[in-house]
Design a protein around this motif. Structure first.
Motif, PDB file in Angstrom:
ATOM      1  N   GLU A 154       0.836  -1.209   0.000  1.00 41.70           N
ATOM      2  CA  GLU A 154       0.000   0.000   0.000  1.00 41.70           C
ATOM      3  C   GLU A 154       0.870   1.258   0.000  1.00 41.70           C
ATOM      4  O   GLU A 154       0.567   2.238  -0.705  1.00 41.70           O
ATOM      5  CB  GLU A 154      -0.910  -0.004   1.232  1.00 41.70           C
ATOM      6  CG  GLU A 154      -2.036  -1.026   1.147  1.00 41.70           C
ATOM      7  CD  GLU A 154      -2.854  -1.079   2.413  1.00 41.70           C
ATOM      8  OE1 GLU A 154      -4.056  -1.394   2.339  1.00 41.70           O
ATOM      9  OE2 GLU A 154      -2.288  -0.822   3.507  1.00 41.70           O
ATOM     10  N   CYS A 185      -9.778   7.641   3.229  1.00 41.70           N
ATOM     11  CA  CYS A 185      -9.692   6.337   3.893  1.00 41.70           C
ATOM     12  C   CYS A 185     -10.342   6.370   5.262  1.00 41.70           C
ATOM     13  O   CYS A 185     -11.091   5.445   5.642  1.00 41.70           O
ATOM     14  CB  CYS A 185      -8.233   5.900   4.011  1.00 41.70           C
ATOM     15  SG  CYS A 185      -7.428   5.491   2.445  1.00 41.70           S
ATOM     16  N   ASP A 188     -14.362   7.039   5.003  1.00 36.04           N
ATOM     17  CA  ASP A 188     -15.152   5.953   4.426  1.00 36.04           C
ATOM     18  C   ASP A 188     -14.762   4.585   4.978  1.00 36.04           C
ATOM     19  O   ASP A 188     -15.404   3.577   4.653  1.00 36.04           O
ATOM     20  CB  ASP A 188     -14.998   5.937   2.905  1.00 36.04           C
ATOM     21  CG  ASP A 188     -15.431   7.250   2.267  1.00 36.04           C
ATOM     22  OD1 ASP A 188     -16.066   8.076   2.956  1.00 36.04           O
ATOM     23  OD2 ASP A 188     -15.115   7.467   1.083  1.00 36.04           O
ATOM     24  N   ILE A 190     -12.018   2.786   4.336  1.00 38.21           N
ATOM     25  CA  ILE A 190     -11.536   1.955   3.241  1.00 38.21           C
ATOM     26  C   ILE A 190     -10.007   2.044   3.154  1.00 38.21           C
ATOM     27  O   ILE A 190      -9.380   2.877   3.819  1.00 38.21           O
ATOM     28  CB  ILE A 190     -12.162   2.384   1.899  1.00 38.21           C
ATOM     29  CG1 ILE A 190     -11.897   3.884   1.627  1.00 38.21           C
ATOM     30  CG2 ILE A 190     -13.666   2.110   1.891  1.00 38.21           C
ATOM     31  CD1 ILE A 190     -12.462   4.388   0.305  1.00 38.21           C
ATOM     32  N   ARG A 191      -9.436   1.199   2.315  1.00 41.93           N
ATOM     33  CA  ARG A 191      -7.991   1.177   2.132  1.00 41.93           C
ATOM     34  C   ARG A 191      -7.610   2.104   0.976  1.00 41.93           C
ATOM     35  O   ARG A 191      -8.463   2.525   0.186  1.00 41.93           O
ATOM     36  CB  ARG A 191      -7.499  -0.244   1.843  1.00 41.93           C
ATOM     37  CG  ARG A 191      -7.887  -1.275   2.878  1.00 41.93           C
ATOM     38  CD  ARG A 191      -7.417  -0.938   4.263  1.00 41.93           C
ATOM     39  NE  ARG A 191      -5.955  -0.871   4.368  1.00 41.93           N
ATOM     40  CZ  ARG A 191      -5.315  -0.566   5.493  1.00 41.93           C
ATOM     41  NH1 ARG A 191      -6.005  -0.269   6.604  1.00 41.93           N
ATOM     42  NH2 ARG A 191      -4.000  -0.537   5.512  1.00 41.93           N
ATOM     43  N   GLU A 194      -8.801   1.331  -2.582  1.00 44.88           N
ATOM     44  CA  GLU A 194     -10.246   1.551  -2.750  1.00 44.88           C
ATOM     45  C   GLU A 194     -10.547   3.042  -2.872  1.00 44.88           C
ATOM     46  O   GLU A 194     -11.393   3.447  -3.680  1.00 44.88           O
ATOM     47  CB  GLU A 194     -11.004   0.959  -1.558  1.00 44.88           C
ATOM     48  CG  GLU A 194     -10.859  -0.555  -1.418  1.00 44.88           C
ATOM     49  CD  GLU A 194     -11.499  -1.073  -0.151  1.00 44.88           C
ATOM     50  OE1 GLU A 194     -12.529  -1.759  -0.251  1.00 44.88           O
ATOM     51  OE2 GLU A 194     -10.957  -0.780   0.946  1.00 44.88           O
ATOM     52  N   ALA A 195      -9.848   3.859  -2.091  1.00 38.96           N
ATOM     53  CA  ALA A 195     -10.076   5.304  -2.176  1.00 38.96           C
ATOM     54  C   ALA A 195      -9.654   5.830  -3.548  1.00 38.96           C
ATOM     55  O   ALA A 195     -10.346   6.682  -4.132  1.00 38.96           O
ATOM     56  CB  ALA A 195      -9.283   6.011  -1.080  1.00 38.96           C
ATOM     57  N   LYS A 198     -12.469   4.847  -5.906  1.00 39.20           N
ATOM     58  CA  LYS A 198     -13.738   5.529  -5.629  1.00 39.20           C
ATOM     59  C   LYS A 198     -13.701   6.988  -6.016  1.00 39.20           C
ATOM     60  O   LYS A 198     -14.671   7.534  -6.563  1.00 39.20           O
ATOM     61  CB  LYS A 198     -14.084   5.377  -4.144  1.00 39.20           C
ATOM     62  CG  LYS A 198     -15.389   6.059  -3.753  1.00 39.20           C
ATOM     63  CD  LYS A 198     -15.698   5.826  -2.275  1.00 39.20           C
ATOM     64  CE  LYS A 198     -17.010   6.509  -1.885  1.00 39.20           C
ATOM     65  NZ  LYS A 198     -17.368   6.259  -0.465  1.00 39.20           N
TER      66      LYS A 198
END
Length: 264
Positions: A154, A185, A188, A190-191, A194-195, A198
């Motif tokens: 990441e 992150c 929401d 999220i990781r 994903e951000a 999105k």
């Protein structure tokens, strides 16, 4: 009746008694009988002064001659040295430059994600490191927790995104973009990958720069921010005509990027 001799002697005035001159001098503390002796003393003083002057002038002349001789000898020696051929300078030995200590991302098929982080050692060899574990160690030593724990994969991807989005921007701009990703992150749950999907981040994934990696460390590990406002969106007006961002709360501009917080 007086004779002629007696008359002539009577007309002649009597000679005054001789006066003895009495004058003390440094050379003769006794009284001087007459001025002739005094003149002789003065003459002796003058002769001594003349002798001293002659001795002084003689010594000065000898010293001047000695200095001239020494100067001539030094000049001859200098000329002789200058006439000699110059010695060849020693050959320069080329030493390998020690590469600066920096973070590397090295491709490695044995790693789960095909890469790993490393530092260069003094001999130029990469020393693999666990960035996730290193970040936790830094935080523990400083007495706080990592704000948002990233895996090495990441961390690598976020640095890629920042490099693509903030190419040519200063460190402050890269930190601000990291802050937007982090805010998404946290808001929401999220990781980072994903951000990025999105919120329509660029799909380019170039090799991350050291400055982008530094920005990721500052923001995700230590919680550093470019502003205390919760910026979440950004755009480069030169690359997009999308006006949706203007519906949000404008916060600041860094170089070519405008940053916004979510309008509540």
């Amino acid at each position: 009746m007086q004779t002629h001799e007696e008359t002539k002697g009577a007309e002649r005035p009597e000679r005054p008694a001789q006066v003895t001159a009495k004058k003390e001098t440094a050379l003769s503390p006794e009284s001087v009988r007459n001025f002739k002796d005094h003149r002789q003393i003065i003459a002796r003083k003058r002769r001594k002064a003349n002798r001293r002057r002659k001795v002084f002038l003689t010594r000065a002349a000898v010293l001047a001659v000695a200095l001239l001789i020494i100067g001539a000898v030094v000049g001859l020696v200098s000329c002789a040295r200058n006439d000699k051929p110059a010695a060849a300078p020693p050959e320069a030995t080329e030493e390998p430059e020690t590469p600066p200590e920096t973070t590397l991302i090295i491709q490695d098929e044995t790693e789960p994600n095909g890469f790993y982080f490393a530092y260069l050692t003094e001999d130029g060899e990469p020393q693999p490191i666990d960035m996730e574990g290193l970040a936790k160690s830094w935080a523990a030593e400083a007495g706080f927790e990592v704000r948002f724990a990233l895996t090495d994969a990441e961390r690598y991807e976020v640095a890629q995104i920042v490099t693509a989005e903030a190419a040519g921007e200063p460190l402050a701009g890269k930190i601000a973009i990291c802050q937007c990703i982090l805010q998404a992150c946290e808001d929401d749950g999220i990781r980072p990958a994903e951000a990025a999907a999105k919120y329509l981040y660029t799909k380019k994934r170039p090799e991350p720069t050291d400055e982008s990696l530094t920005a990721v460390n500052y923001v995700f590990d230590f919680g550093m921010v470019a502003t205390t406002k919760p910026i979440k969106y950004f755009k480069n007006p030169e690359l997009t005509t999308n006006t949706w961002h203007e519906t949000q709360t404008y916060i600041m501009t860094i170089n070519n990027h405008r940053f916004y917080a979510e309008k509540k």
